[in-house]
Design a protein around this motif. Structure first.
Motif, PDB file in Angstrom:
ATOM      1  N   LEU A  14      -0.884   8.153   2.375  1.00  0.00           N
ATOM      2  CA  LEU A  14      -0.888   9.150   3.437  1.00  0.00           C
ATOM      3  C   LEU A  14      -2.182   9.966   3.397  1.00  0.00           C
ATOM      4  CD1 LEU A  14       0.541  10.617   5.733  1.00  0.00           C
ATOM      5  CD2 LEU A  14       1.647  12.048   4.014  1.00  0.00           C
ATOM      6  N   ALA A  17      -4.928   7.950   4.848  1.00  0.00           N
ATOM      7  CA  ALA A  17      -4.812   7.869   6.300  1.00  0.00           C
ATOM      8  C   ALA A  17      -5.216   9.180   6.965  1.00  0.00           C
ATOM      9  CB  ALA A  17      -3.388   7.504   6.691  1.00  0.00           C
ATOM     10  N   LEU A  18      -4.828  10.295   6.367  1.00  0.00           N
ATOM     11  CA  LEU A  18      -5.156  11.591   6.946  1.00  0.00           C
ATOM     12  C   LEU A  18      -6.656  11.871   6.922  1.00  0.00           C
ATOM     13  CD1 LEU A  18      -2.248  13.760   5.523  1.00  0.00           C
ATOM     14  CD2 LEU A  18      -2.567  13.049   7.888  1.00  0.00           C
ATOM     15  N   SER A  27      -7.387   8.181  13.163  1.00  0.00           N
ATOM     16  CA  SER A  27      -6.533   9.172  12.520  1.00  0.00           C
ATOM     17  C   SER A  27      -5.146   8.576  12.287  1.00  0.00           C
ATOM     18  CB  SER A  27      -6.419  10.409  13.408  1.00  0.00           C
ATOM     19  OG  SER A  27      -5.712  10.092  14.594  1.00  0.00           O
ATOM     20  N   LEU A  28      -4.354   9.259  11.496  1.00  0.00           N
ATOM     21  CA  LEU A  28      -2.993   8.803  11.218  1.00  0.00           C
ATOM     22  C   LEU A  28      -2.172   8.735  12.495  1.00  0.00           C
ATOM     23  CD1 LEU A  28      -0.878   7.979   9.137  1.00  0.00           C
ATOM     24  CD2 LEU A  28      -0.338  10.400   8.836  1.00  0.00           C
ATOM     25  N   ARG A  31      -3.032   5.631  14.385  1.00  0.00           N
ATOM     26  CA  ARG A  31      -2.485   4.456  13.701  1.00  0.00           C
ATOM     27  C   ARG A  31      -0.991   4.306  13.971  1.00  0.00           C
ATOM     28  NH1 ARG A  31      -5.937   2.638   9.354  1.00  0.00           N
ATOM     29  NH2 ARG A  31      -7.722   4.001   9.167  1.00  0.00           N
ATOM     30  N   LEU A  95      -2.383   0.405   6.887  1.00  0.00           N
ATOM     31  CA  LEU A  95      -3.633   1.101   7.211  1.00  0.00           C
ATOM     32  C   LEU A  95      -4.705   0.132   7.702  1.00  0.00           C
ATOM     33  CD1 LEU A  95      -3.849   3.661   4.277  1.00  0.00           C
ATOM     34  CD2 LEU A  95      -3.281   4.128   6.675  1.00  0.00           C
TER      35      LEU A  95
END
Length: 114
Positions: A14, A17-18, A27-28, A31, A95
């Motif tokens: 996380l 991803a952030l 960005s998350l 995605r 991801l």
């Protein structure tokens, strides 16, 4: 202990991803929003992610399933390793595949062919 390892792997993914949006990657939110479109494009045969999506689905079922290939109750820490590997692989796969899909989607829009 198993939940702590799964939680650590999930938080690491996380965090990656952030921060990817700050490094120029998607960005998350982008995605997550891309997941349904990616599944739909794969189901229609437009996107070539079929095998990767199938492997991600299998990994998801394995992680959430109470049945375990290496049970924690008998092997303690060694039993946690398979879960940690599955969660880490799944997070990394989601991801990278969503980033790949978003690039594919941009290229399709530029060319205008779908």
């Amino acid at each position: 202990m198993a939940k702590a390892l799964k939680r650590t792997a999930a938080l690491t993914a996380l965090g990656k991803a952030l921060t990817s949006g700050a490094r120029g990657g998607p960005s998350l939110g982008k995605r997550i929003a891309a997941l349904p479109r990616m599944i739909k494009a794969t189901a229609k045969g437009e996107y070539d992610g079929g095998m990767r999506l199938a492997l991600m689905a299998v990994a998801t079922v394995y992680v959430v399933s109470p049945v375990d290939a290496v049970p924690e109750a008998f092997l303690f820490v060694f039993g946690l390793i398979d879960d940690a590997v599955a969660v880490t692989w799944l997070a990394g796969s989601v991801l990278s595949e969503t980033e790949r899909f978003l690039e594919w989607e941009r290229s399709v829009k530029v060319v205008g062919v779908r």
